[in-house]
Design a protein around this motif. Sequence first.
Motif, PDB file in Angstrom:
ATOM      1  N   UNK A  15      -5.006 -17.318  -1.756  1.00 48.65           N
ATOM      2  CA  UNK A  15      -3.608 -17.263  -1.318  1.00 48.65           C
ATOM      3  C   UNK A  15      -2.817 -16.170  -2.031  1.00 48.65           C
ATOM      4  N   UNK A  16      -3.506 -15.368  -2.840  1.00 52.91           N
ATOM      5  CA  UNK A  16      -2.869 -14.226  -3.463  1.00 52.91           C
ATOM      6  C   UNK A  16      -2.081 -14.571  -4.706  1.00 52.91           C
ATOM      7  N   UNK A  17      -1.261 -13.633  -5.180  1.00 50.46           N
ATOM      8  CA  UNK A  17      -0.906 -12.371  -4.510  1.00 50.46           C
ATOM      9  C   UNK A  17      -2.057 -11.363  -4.505  1.00 50.46           C
ATOM     10  N   UNK A  18      -2.041 -10.505  -3.484  1.00 48.20           N
ATOM     11  CA  UNK A  18      -3.043  -9.458  -3.334  1.00 48.20           C
ATOM     12  C   UNK A  18      -2.437  -8.109  -3.722  1.00 48.20           C
ATOM     13  N   UNK A  19      -3.294  -7.196  -4.175  1.00 52.75           N
ATOM     14  CA  UNK A  19      -2.849  -5.844  -4.495  1.00 52.75           C
ATOM     15  C   UNK A  19      -3.871  -4.846  -3.947  1.00 52.75           C
ATOM     16  N   UNK A  79       0.869  -1.176   0.000  1.00 54.90           N
ATOM     17  CA  UNK A  79       0.000   0.000   0.000  1.00 54.90           C
ATOM     18  C   UNK A  79       0.909   1.230   0.000  1.00 54.90           C
ATOM     19  N   UNK A  80       0.936   1.973  -1.097  1.00 54.07           N
ATOM     20  CA  UNK A  80       1.868   3.091  -1.239  1.00 54.07           C
ATOM     21  C   UNK A  80       1.646   4.171  -0.190  1.00 54.07           C
ATOM     22  N   UNK A 109      -7.198  -4.948   0.071  1.00 52.16           N
ATOM     23  CA  UNK A 109      -6.497  -5.517  -1.077  1.00 52.16           C
ATOM     24  C   UNK A 109      -7.387  -6.584  -1.708  1.00 52.16           C
ATOM     25  N   UNK A 110      -7.094  -6.945  -2.948  1.00 55.09           N
ATOM     26  CA  UNK A 110      -7.946  -7.890  -3.670  1.00 55.09           C
ATOM     27  C   UNK A 110      -7.087  -8.894  -4.426  1.00 55.09           C
TER      28      UNK A 110
END
Length: 320
Positions: A138-142, A93-94, A132-133
């Motif tokens: 198990x992701x990856x999440x962004x 998360x920037x 995040x989605x």
Amino acid sequence: MNRLFKVSIFFNLFCCAILNAQVNVVENNPIIKDKFTADPAALVHDNTVYLYAGHDEAPHDFHFYKMNEWLVYSSKDMKTWQEHPVPLKPTDFKWSKGEAWAAQVIERNGKFYWYVTVEHNDAHPGKAIGVAVSDTPIGPFKDALGKAIVTNDMTTKYTDIRWDDIDPTVYVDDNGQAYLYWGNTVCYYAKLKENMIELDGPIRTVDLPNFTEAPWIHKKGDWYYLSYAYQFPEKIAYAMSKSITGPWEFKGILNELAGNSNTNHQSIIEFKGQDYFIYHTGGIQPNGGSFRRSVCIDRLYYNEDGTMKRVIMTSEGIQN
């Protein structure tokens, strides 16, 4: 062979059977023994339980939380757990400065949404909630929104502390309306839009006795349950309602102080017809404690009137 001798043999065989049964019992708690894990949240999907937890990384001489990532494990039997690659970090998360505090993942329309607690940057100082989605559990999440869904300045009229916007839990009601609950010292809730990444209406509060943090919403039968960390050091207490928005009726203590950990954080699920209470303690010895916690699991039972029986924490955990 006289009767006394027969009785003696039977008694010895009985004692051996009891001893062997005790020897065969495995201590399954904590469930993860090679890492410190905390703030568990579980999701049941496709006949599998996915466990999401923060990673306690505080060294032995560091007396506060040091959490730089979230972890994910999966199990098909609640006893054996497979670790997956790290799916999400606060640095994803920037707008975040770090600190991977309590979080929860839910599924909706084939997407998996992960609501997390992080420290916001100086634009909105204090704890904040992001989402995040991912297409898989198990992701990856962004980062799904590109900004926080809740920031500290959104709740200053209720309390002036900077860490009240923590511990998100999300529940999608039977009519499709999703709700976000969260908080520390004040229990907040708000509707979510169907996109699951924006609030849909005002922030409201729930009045609960000795509410500290860690709200968790679940439903069984016609009853909604709101469990939460109670007092400090923390026990888990709960309230019940026929509606997800209340009114909530306080029902008392569900789980006592969690070992040598000041905090207590719960997840409640049903899996293959059984109910489970997932929590953390300072259970890995000799270095476990309030900042080096470990996830444990024990069975949860309900009374006929829908109230929950007191959870008994065990070293044995789930055996079958």
